[in-house]
Enzyme design. Structure first.
Site, PDB file in Angstrom:
ATOM      1  N   ASP A  77       0.845  -1.175   0.000  1.00 20.93           N
ATOM      2  CA  ASP A  77       0.000   0.000   0.000  1.00 20.93           C
ATOM      3  C   ASP A  77       0.898   1.250   0.000  1.00 20.93           C
ATOM      4  O   ASP A  77       1.857   1.299  -0.764  1.00 20.93           O
ATOM      5  CB  ASP A  77      -0.963  -0.074   1.191  1.00 20.93           C
ATOM      6  CG  ASP A  77      -2.079   0.939   1.163  1.00 20.93           C
ATOM      7  OD1 ASP A  77      -3.062   0.719   0.433  1.00 20.93           O
ATOM      8  OD2 ASP A  77      -1.970   1.953   1.882  1.00 20.93           O
ATOM      9  N   TYR A  88      -2.151  11.675   1.897  1.00 20.38           N
ATOM     10  CA  TYR A  88      -2.977  11.824   0.700  1.00 20.38           C
ATOM     11  C   TYR A  88      -2.907  13.244   0.142  1.00 20.38           C
ATOM     12  O   TYR A  88      -3.018  13.442  -1.078  1.00 20.38           O
ATOM     13  CB  TYR A  88      -4.420  11.452   1.027  1.00 20.38           C
ATOM     14  CG  TYR A  88      -4.590   9.992   1.346  1.00 20.38           C
ATOM     15  CD1 TYR A  88      -4.996   9.085   0.376  1.00 20.38           C
ATOM     16  CD2 TYR A  88      -4.323   9.498   2.632  1.00 20.38           C
ATOM     17  CE1 TYR A  88      -5.143   7.739   0.660  1.00 20.38           C
ATOM     18  CE2 TYR A  88      -4.460   8.154   2.928  1.00 20.38           C
ATOM     19  CZ  TYR A  88      -4.866   7.281   1.942  1.00 20.38           C
ATOM     20  OH  TYR A  88      -5.005   5.944   2.219  1.00 20.38           O
ATOM     21  N   HIS A  94      -6.907  -7.179  -0.464  1.00 20.29           N
ATOM     22  CA  HIS A  94      -5.848  -6.180  -0.323  1.00 20.29           C
ATOM     23  C   HIS A  94      -4.965  -6.409   0.901  1.00 20.29           C
ATOM     24  O   HIS A  94      -3.784  -6.106   0.876  1.00 20.29           O
ATOM     25  CB  HIS A  94      -6.501  -4.797  -0.237  1.00 20.29           C
ATOM     26  CG  HIS A  94      -5.548  -3.665  -0.199  1.00 20.29           C
ATOM     27  ND1 HIS A  94      -4.578  -3.452  -1.168  1.00 20.29           N
ATOM     28  CD2 HIS A  94      -5.400  -2.642   0.705  1.00 20.29           C
ATOM     29  CE1 HIS A  94      -3.893  -2.351  -0.875  1.00 20.29           C
ATOM     30  NE2 HIS A  94      -4.367  -1.867   0.256  1.00 20.29           N
TER      31      HIS A  94
END
Length: 300
Positions: free
Chosen positions: A107, A219, A274
């Site tokens: 990730d 982010y 995931h």
């Protein structure tokens, strides 16, 4: 209560803290031999790797840090762009006495790992890039509100949400357990694989002062990261790279992106979701060991 993390002999891992690059990082280590660094993603911490560590520590020294702003590492006001977070790990490994190492990231930890390999290619012996979309290479497109994205199980709508200033903090604060429990399990093929105590440990860290803000700042550096990655990709990585995807989430996209930035790419896709270290730690560990142990042909 969080599970005590142990090595292959059942001994507790060794925890430590080191101040590097303007941040105090928490990490733990286990085993002996060549070093392998494991970097977690979001919204997780170094705890994510707890069931992988004992499968590696009998043959390798495993170093598992909490990234800047995550877990029990310092929550700085800035510095959450990928090249700077990669610098954190490079300096940590120098402080621990390691010039070269194998590097595994999942990730956002995979984005940090690629940034580190791009900046210090001479230090990274092998790179495992697990379940990530790089800014500038696919992350933005997968976040768009389109019928095609919405009907998949891998529409990453949260990229846009977290980029909005202040609102995510307002809406999630005080609701961390409900939010992260749903979020993490939604990305699994087997949602029962993520235990309540794992969720509680992640929530402990993200509900701490500055925990949510630090996560969102990763982010909010997306455009800055995209510029860095697009420039870095002009010089392809030469070390062996494993593009490790999950069948029911990012899958082959890992390979497509890594082939844009690296010359020597292998692909493995596991039949899970995931959260591979939560869903299939033994299977994942075996893939990592096979890749790291594999002897590379001598180039003449």
């Amino acid at each position: 209560m969080a599970q005590v993390i142990k090595d292959h002999n059942g001994n507790r891992v060794t925890h430590g803290r080191e101040t590097v690059n303007g941040v105090r990082l928490h990490y733990y280590t286990a085993g002996s031999g060549e070093p392998i660094v494991l970097l977690h993603g979001v919204p997780k911490t170094s705890y994510y790797w707890r069931n992988v560590v004992p499968n590696l520590s009998s043959e390798y020294t495993v170093i598992v840090p909490d990234l800047r702003g995550f877990g029990d590492s310092g929550r700085t006001l800035s510095g959450y762009d990928m090249p700077n977070m990669a610098e954190d790990i490079a300096q940590l490994m120098t402080a621990l006495g390691y010039d070269t190492f194998h590097l595994v990231g999942e990730d956002w930890g995979a984005a940090v790992a690629y940034a580190l390999a791009a900046q210090y290619p001479e230090r990274v012996k092998k790179l495992v890039y697990q379940e990530m979309l790089l800014p500038g290479f696919g992350l933005e497109e997968w976040s768009h509100l389109t019928p095609e994205n919405v009907k998949t199980n891998a529409w990453i709508w949260h990229i846009n949400f977290y980029n909005v200033r202040d609102f995510p903090e307002l809406l999630i604060s005080g609701r961390e357990k409900a939010y992260f429990s749903h979020f993490i399990k939604h990305e699994c093929y087997d949602p029962t694989a993520v235990s309540d105590e794992a969720i509680d440990e992640y929530v402990r860290c993200y509900s701490a002062p500055g925990g949510l803000r630090s996560m969102f700042e990763v982010y909010r550096a997306t455009f800055q990261d995209a510029e860095f990655f697009l420039e870095a990709a002009k010089t392809k990585l030469k070390m062996p790279v494993l593009a490790l995807g999950s069948k029911y989430f990012i899958a082959e996209e890992n390979t497509r992106e890594m082939k844009l930035v690296a010359e020597n790419v292998e692909e493995v896709i596991l039949p899970w979701g995931h959260q591979l270290a939560e869903e299939c730690p033994k299977e994942l560990s075996q893939v990592l060991l096979e890749f790291i142990k594999k002897e590379e042909p001598v180039l003449r």
